[in-house]
Design a protein around this motif. Structure first.
Motif, PDB file in Angstrom:
ATOM      1  N   LEU A 131     -19.830  48.584  77.106  1.00 43.46           N
ATOM      2  CA  LEU A 131     -21.008  48.204  78.154  1.00 43.46           C
ATOM      3  C   LEU A 131     -20.876  46.975  78.571  1.00 43.46           C
ATOM      4  N   LEU A 132     -20.086  45.887  77.087  1.00 44.26           N
ATOM      5  CA  LEU A 132     -20.331  44.780  77.116  1.00 44.26           C
ATOM      6  C   LEU A 132     -19.425  44.177  77.172  1.00 44.26           C
ATOM      7  N   SER A 133     -19.230  42.662  77.565  1.00 47.02           N
ATOM      8  CA  SER A 133     -18.008  41.852  77.442  1.00 47.02           C
ATOM      9  C   SER A 133     -17.895  41.684  75.811  1.00 47.02           C
ATOM     10  N   GLY A 134     -16.402  41.568  75.414  1.00 51.52           N
ATOM     11  CA  GLY A 134     -16.038  41.594  74.367  1.00 51.52           C
ATOM     12  C   GLY A 134     -17.057  40.380  73.031  1.00 51.52           C
ATOM     13  N   ASN A 135     -17.374  39.760  73.717  1.00 54.25           N
ATOM     14  CA  ASN A 135     -18.091  38.449  72.430  1.00 54.25           C
ATOM     15  C   ASN A 135     -19.535  39.237  72.381  1.00 54.25           C
ATOM     16  N   ILE A 136     -20.033  39.218  73.610  1.00 56.50           N
ATOM     17  CA  ILE A 136     -20.896  40.252  73.632  1.00 56.50           C
ATOM     18  C   ILE A 136     -21.254  41.324  73.113  1.00 56.50           C
ATOM     19  N   THR A 137     -20.185  42.482  72.727  1.00 59.42           N
ATOM     20  CA  THR A 137     -19.988  43.643  71.581  1.00 59.42           C
ATOM     21  C   THR A 137     -19.736  43.412  70.165  1.00 59.42           C
ATOM     22  N   THR A 138     -19.439  42.241  69.887  1.00 53.00           N
ATOM     23  CA  THR A 138     -19.253  41.141  68.689  1.00 53.00           C
ATOM     24  C   THR A 138     -20.755  41.307  68.051  1.00 53.00           C
ATOM     25  N   ARG A 139     -21.125  40.303  68.796  1.00 51.92           N
ATOM     26  CA  ARG A 139     -22.448  39.895  68.252  1.00 51.92           C
ATOM     27  C   ARG A 139     -23.464  40.741  68.285  1.00 51.92           C
ATOM     28  N   LEU A 140     -23.715  42.122  69.439  1.00 49.30           N
ATOM     29  CA  LEU A 140     -24.460  43.568  69.051  1.00 49.30           C
ATOM     30  C   LEU A 140     -24.043  44.209  67.504  1.00 49.30           C
ATOM     31  N   LEU A 141     -22.401  44.247  67.504  1.00 45.45           N
ATOM     32  CA  LEU A 141     -22.364  45.417  66.283  1.00 45.45           C
ATOM     33  C   LEU A 141     -22.945  44.192  65.116  1.00 45.45           C
ATOM     34  N   THR A 142     -22.699  42.601  64.376  1.00 48.24           N
ATOM     35  CA  THR A 142     -22.812  42.331  63.714  1.00 48.24           C
ATOM     36  C   THR A 142     -24.564  41.693  63.544  1.00 48.24           C
ATOM     37  N   ALA A 143     -25.074  42.426  64.735  1.00 48.25           N
ATOM     38  CA  ALA A 143     -26.297  42.560  64.891  1.00 48.25           C
ATOM     39  C   ALA A 143     -26.712  43.937  64.360  1.00 48.25           C
ATOM     40  N   ARG A 144     -25.971  44.812  64.282  1.00 52.04           N
ATOM     41  CA  ARG A 144     -26.605  45.884  63.700  1.00 52.04           C
ATOM     42  C   ARG A 144     -26.290  46.091  62.195  1.00 52.04           C
ATOM     43  N   LEU A 145     -25.231  45.057  62.150  1.00 52.02           N
ATOM     44  CA  LEU A 145     -24.595  45.146  60.447  1.00 52.02           C
ATOM     45  C   LEU A 145     -26.088  44.482  59.807  1.00 52.02           C
ATOM     46  N   ALA A 146     -26.500  43.153  60.104  1.00 48.37           N
ATOM     47  CA  ALA A 146     -27.280  41.699  59.742  1.00 48.37           C
ATOM     48  C   ALA A 146     -28.662  42.877  59.901  1.00 48.37           C
ATOM     49  N   ARG A 147     -28.821  43.591  60.477  1.00 47.58           N
ATOM     50  CA  ARG A 147     -30.504  44.552  60.459  1.00 47.58           C
ATOM     51  C   ARG A 147     -30.338  45.515  59.432  1.00 47.58           C
ATOM     52  N   HIS A 148     -29.366  46.211  59.088  1.00 51.33           N
ATOM     53  CA  HIS A 148     -28.941  46.998  58.197  1.00 51.33           C
ATOM     54  C   HIS A 148     -28.884  46.243  56.499  1.00 51.33           C
ATOM     55  N   GLU A 149     -28.327  45.069  56.289  1.00 55.01           N
ATOM     56  CA  GLU A 149     -27.825  44.165  55.057  1.00 55.01           C
ATOM     57  C   GLU A 149     -29.400  43.302  54.985  1.00 55.01           C
ATOM     58  N   GLY A 150     -30.102  43.090  55.969  1.00 55.17           N
ATOM     59  CA  GLY A 150     -31.302  42.797  55.425  1.00 55.17           C
ATOM     60  C   GLY A 150     -31.211  41.376  55.497  1.00 55.17           C
ATOM     61  N   ARG A 151     -29.909  40.041  56.346  1.00 54.15           N
ATOM     62  CA  ARG A 151     -29.919  39.280  56.220  1.00 54.15           C
ATOM     63  C   ARG A 151     -29.021  39.045  57.383  1.00 54.15           C
ATOM     64  N   PRO A 152     -29.370  37.530  57.740  1.00 57.23           N
ATOM     65  CA  PRO A 152     -28.659  36.731  59.399  1.00 57.23           C
ATOM     66  C   PRO A 152     -27.225  36.946  58.937  1.00 57.23           C
ATOM     67  N   ILE A 153     -26.670  36.535  60.135  1.00 62.21           N
ATOM     68  CA  ILE A 153     -24.437  36.416  60.184  1.00 62.21           C
ATOM     69  C   ILE A 153     -24.466  35.063  60.847  1.00 62.21           C
ATOM     70  N   TYR A 154     -23.656  34.366  60.818  1.00 57.07           N
ATOM     71  CA  TYR A 154     -22.749  33.195  61.386  1.00 57.07           C
ATOM     72  C   TYR A 154     -22.012  33.680  62.370  1.00 57.07           C
ATOM     73  N   LEU A 155     -21.644  34.027  63.508  1.00 59.81           N
ATOM     74  CA  LEU A 155     -20.465  33.953  63.661  1.00 59.81           C
ATOM     75  C   LEU A 155     -20.170  33.152  64.892  1.00 59.81           C
ATOM     76  N   SER A 156     -18.746  32.713  64.590  1.00 54.97           N
ATOM     77  CA  SER A 156     -18.339  31.785  65.824  1.00 54.97           C
ATOM     78  C   SER A 156     -17.027  32.240  66.379  1.00 54.97           C
ATOM     79  N   ASP A 157     -16.238  31.943  67.710  1.00 49.91           N
ATOM     80  CA  ASP A 157     -15.805  32.075  68.559  1.00 49.91           C
ATOM     81  C   ASP A 157     -14.232  32.316  68.429  1.00 49.91           C
ATOM     82  N   GLU A 158     -14.711  30.555  67.269  1.00 53.84           N
ATOM     83  CA  GLU A 158     -12.536  29.767  67.223  1.00 53.84           C
ATOM     84  C   GLU A 158     -12.029  30.785  66.444  1.00 53.84           C
TER      85      GLU A 158
END
Length: 158
Positions: A131-158
């Motif tokens: 249901l999400l656009s491409g970059n928001i899908t990436t952000r959602l899955l990365t947020a899930r991973l960050a929560r699981h790993e207990g650490r923030p993650i930096y993303l760049s669309d470059e």
């Protein structure tokens, strides 16, 4: 001979600017993710919004989500910082902050802001990503991973 320094007002006026938004990753006790369907765009999104002048990103996330859902929320750890370059009609880069909004035990507390939202739903992850656009899908899955790993993650669309 050294070049004269610019006065602060002039110097700051020469710096590039960005758009900033902040949102929360909220799940329910079954592990489903909370998404909102704004009435001003065709796709779903995280609950959250645009940072106002002089507002910190975590304060924006709290304010926006409380307004959208009618539920007071706690803003937890930073999960994702996502930088996106100018794109389409957006003339400046966008920096998106995703904070951990924890688990919302009682979905009946939610009172969606009717002027802004068509729907609010806790969804299975495999449904949410469709249901999400491409970059928001990436952000959602990365947020899930960050929560699981207990650490923030930096993303760049470059």
């Amino acid at each position: 001979m050294s070049k004269p320094y610019l006065d602060p007002v002039t110097w700051y006026a020469t710096l590039p600017t960005v758009f900033v938004c902040a949102c929360l990753l909220i799940t329910d006790p079954e592990g489903r993710v909370l998404l909102v369907k704004p009435n001003y765009r065709p796709t779903w999104d995280f609950p959250g919004g645009v940072v106002e002048e002089d507002e910190a990103p975590h304060e924006c996330a709290r304010r926006e989500v409380t307004e959208e859902l009618g539920v007071p929320v706690e803003v937890g750890d930073l999960l994702v910082v996502h930088w996106s370059p100018p794109s389409g009609e957006r003339p400046r880069p966008l920096i998106s902050f995703v904070f951990d909004g924890g688990v919302l035990s009682d979905a009946d507390q939610i009172t969606p802001e009717a002027e802004e939202l068509d729907e609010v739903a806790f969804l299975p992850w495999h449904t949410a990503v469709t249901l999400l656009s491409g970059n928001i899908t990436t952000r959602l899955l990365t947020a899930r991973l960050a929560r699981h790993e207990g650490r923030p993650i930096y993303l760049s669309d470059e």
